[in-house]
Write a protein that holds these residues in place. Structure first.
Motif: not given
Length: 139
Positions: A104-130
């Motif tokens: 959803k944030l990616e769609k908002l970024s594309e539509q309105f030209g806003v970049d998002f930078v997120l601090s996420v408390s998890c290991d890289e291996k816990e994230l989905d591949d995409n």
């Protein structure tokens, strides 16, 4: 564009995020918003960055969080970047998958030209591949 800073709690994600936002202030022509769970880092941010303490708004779930983000975007046509510290906590995504909200944030970024930078408390291996392609720093 959505970018992720990932790593377990206490690894230095917030410091990296603060350094990044303070260096970007000099390079962007639009406005920058920094969302956090408190005002603890207020004096570490450049005064041109708008800090929003999301604890004042009482989100119950991630859909309400996305609605809040849409409200910020709708009120600031010069908004260029948004930084989210403690993303899992402020977006009410602790112990949940973050993929749908990132999409959803990616769609908002594309539509309105806003970049998002997120601090996420998890290991890289816990994230989905995409989501791994969105990682800029893994601590």
């Amino acid at each position: 564009m959505v970018q992720l800073i990932v790593g377990q709690k206490g690894k230095g994600k917030t410091k990296y995020l603060l350094d990044k936002v303070n260096s970007e202030v000099k390079n962007v022509s639009g406005n920058i918003v920094y969302l956090d769970k408190s005002t603890k880092h207020m004096f570490e941010l450049n005064n041109k960055v708008r800090l929003i303490d999301v604890s004042d708004f009482g989100f119950m779930n991630s859909d309400e969080f996305i609605g809040f983000i849409c409200g910020i975007i709708s009120q600031d046509h010069d908004l260029q970047q948004m930084y989210f510290d403690s993303f899992l906590k402020i977006a009410r995504l602790e112990n949940c998958s973050i993929t749908a909200v990132i999409d959803k944030l990616e769609k908002l970024s594309e539509q309105f030209g806003v970049d998002f930078v997120l601090s996420v408390s998890c290991d890289e291996k816990e994230l989905d591949d995409n989501l791994k392609a969105k990682i800029i720093v893994s601590l």
